[in-house]
Enzyme design. Structure first.
Site, PDB file in Angstrom:
ATOM      1  N   CYS A 174       8.164  -2.778  -3.347  1.00 50.92           N
ATOM      2  CA  CYS A 174       9.393  -2.549  -2.586  1.00 50.92           C
ATOM      3  C   CYS A 174       9.445  -1.090  -2.178  1.00 50.92           C
ATOM      4  O   CYS A 174       9.074  -0.224  -2.951  1.00 50.92           O
ATOM      5  CB  CYS A 174      10.600  -2.840  -3.460  1.00 50.92           C
ATOM      6  SG  CYS A 174      10.626  -4.527  -3.994  1.00 50.92           S
ATOM      7  N   ILE A 175       9.898  -0.814  -0.996  1.00 52.93           N
ATOM      8  CA  ILE A 175      10.041   0.588  -0.612  1.00 52.93           C
ATOM      9  C   ILE A 175      11.453   0.826  -0.118  1.00 52.93           C
ATOM     10  O   ILE A 175      12.170  -0.087   0.164  1.00 52.93           O
ATOM     11  CB  ILE A 175       9.041   1.037   0.456  1.00 52.93           C
ATOM     12  CG1 ILE A 175       9.326   0.354   1.776  1.00 52.93           C
ATOM     13  CG2 ILE A 175       7.646   0.803  -0.002  1.00 52.93           C
ATOM     14  CD1 ILE A 175       8.877   1.154   2.921  1.00 52.93           C
TER      15      ILE A 175
END
Lengths: 410, 102
Positions: free
Chosen positions: B101-102
């Site tokens: 996830c960013i």
């Protein structure tokens, strides 16, 4: 009278209070917001505090200043959410019933997750800059530090503002250059990812900048422990990196109240539908910002775009209409690159950051994925926008809620 | 792109991850393991089965999650699949590279 309760008066919760104040019928709904804190911090400002670019007073205001009149502010610690009875239990034993709940309790650092991180060197040679205290201790350290090996380190993903550690590296490079001591500092960027960033085109641009600024990169590093005696970090594969000054981004977790309430995943983030922002387990619970587990950046800009869609969905939920599956993971982030320049990236669930112009296709004035002074001015102006527009739920001109594909070089 | 491995034609992306799980079988896994200079033991297979199970459930994978699975702890996971265990293990298991996830 029905009751809508917002948990947390940070960026997401405050924006929702301001939006819903206009949207809900005051004869039918009352709105409460619960937070134990009395200060609202401009979290992006923590990045600038260690370098003496911002002062504490630039970052901190009163939490109540941004909560609109007519909304009941409850300044109390939340003990538990009980979704089976639609109740919030407060630490003072008071119980509050809700018809609709918005969780906006954010994410916090958890240095205790890694052996030795919160050891005797904590806030002496091992620092975070994701809390006000951490950033302030680091500022005091940097004012007198004489150089050595500096590591800028990410423990594990996801983290708030995934570009912040890179910005920290770039700003550190400028900071030491300006102090005429860059040759005394060896800067290394240590990440659990395979490269500087998770998206390929941005990684390429950012790694180029790291090289240009003589910053080493160590990738795929999954930290196991911090050794306070030898001053080194060690990973599960046995690699060791020595440091004189460790600037780390510890594990980020959802608030402890989520764990106490049994509502979170293994990192206390609330399982949430990524397009509607409704909780996966409870129809009358919605989640905004860092508290959710959706695969978008944990960043204020994301919460801002979410707020516009969530407001619409709450109105629909009240009218018993189907929710809009509209949130596309849109994020828009300035990346400080030092020396008065910045990059800008704009992306969503399906499109990675690319080059182009923003917000006007072909015109700009901001340029995507390229360093410019104009982008830096955008970043500096953002603090004003945050306090004066973003928190108040004012739509930011020309910036659409869902990502625009025009003007971009896919 | 297409690739011939263990006498079968498989489709992989530019990073070498299978794009169609139905083309995966144990012999494909053994060949992919060889490319990563690994020989699969029963412990490797336990981890591969766990990862495939989680993937079927649409549950996002992370090193932390694998470490808490009860199947393997992080230390052993690294011993089995050195350097970047989650990336290597998912490639051999024929499932997509986990999106951080960013």
């Amino acid at each position: 009278m029905k009751h809508l309760v917002i948990l947390g008066a940070g960026t997401g919760g405050t924006m929702m209070a301001n939006h819903l104040q206009h949207e809900l019928n005051k004869d039918e709904w009352r709105i409460s917001i619960i937070d134990e804190r009395t200060e609202h911090h401009y979290q992006p400002g923590y990045l600038f505090l260690p370098f003496d670019i911002y002062e504490p007073s630039d970052i901190i205001k009163s939490i109540q200043e941004f909560i609109p009149k007519g909304i009941h502010f409850i300044n109390e610690k939340i003990d538990k959410i009980v979704p089976t009875s639609n109740t919030i239990l407060l630490a003072n034993k008071e119980a509050i019933d809700y018809d609709i709940l918005i969780i906006a309790t954010g994410a916090k650092i958890a240095p205790e997750e890694i052996e030795g991180m919160k050891g005797e060197l904590w806030h002496k040679s091992v620092f975070d800059f994701y809390t006000f205290e951490g950033a302030l201790h680091l500022r005091n350290k940097l004012r007198t530090w004489e150089g050595g090996k500096m590591l800028i380190h990410i423990t594990e993903m996801p983290i708030k503002c995934p570009v912040a550690p890179l910005e920290f590296a770039f700003l550190a490079d400028s900071f030491f250059k300006n102090k005429h001591m860059r040759d005394k500092v060896e800067i290394t960027y240590v990440t659990p990812l395979s490269g500087a960033f998770t998206k390929p085109k941005a990684t390429e641009a950012l790694e180029h900048l790291l090289t240009e600024k003589n910053i080493n990169i160590v990738s795929d590093f999954a930290i196991e422990s911090v050794d306070n005696d030898t001053k080194a970090i060690r990973d599960y594969g046995g690699r060791e990196i020595p440091f004189d000054l460790l600037v780390t981004v510890p594990t980020n977790k959802g608030d402890a109240v989520i764990e106490r309430s049994g509502l979170g995943d293994e990192l206390n983030f609330v399982p949430t539908h990524k397009a509607t922002l409704q909780s996966k387990d409870h129809k009358n619970i919605f989640v905004i910002g860092d508290a959710s587990n959706i695969p978008a950046s944990k960043a204020g800009s994301v919460a801002h775009f979410e707020a516009e869609i969530l407001t619409e969905n709450i109105v629909r939920f009240i009218k018993d209409e189907p929710l809009q599956e509209e949130f596309d993971g849109h994020a828009n982030c300035f990346i400080e690159t030092g020396n008065g320049k910045a990059l800008l990236i704009d992306f969503n669930y399906s499109h990675e950051p690319v080059e182009g112009t923003f917000p006007f296709p072909g015109v700009g004035p901001l340029r995507l994925l390229k360093e410019s002074r104009m982008n830096h001015m955008g970043k500096m102006a953002f603090r004003w926008i945050y306090w004066n527009m973003l928190l108040k739920g004012t739509h930011i001109p020309f910036v659409s809620t869902t990502m625009s594909e025009s003007g971009k070089h896919f | 792109m297409e690739k011939t491995i263990a006498g079968k034609t498989i489709t992989v992306n530019e990073e070498g991850y299978l794009t169609n799980f139905s083309q995966w079988d144990r012999s494909v896994a053994e060949e992919l393991a060889k490319e990563a200079e690994l020989t699969l033991t029963p412990r490797h297979w336990d981890v591969i089965a766990y990862l495939q199970d989680e993937h079927k459930k649409d549950s996002p994978l992370s090193i932390r999650k694998v470490g808490k699975s009860g199947v393997v702890d992080i230390k052993e996971f690294y011993a089995l699949f050195p350097n970047a265990p989650l990336k290597t293990a998912t490639k051999i298991a024929g499932i997509p590279k986990p999106a951080s996830c960013i």
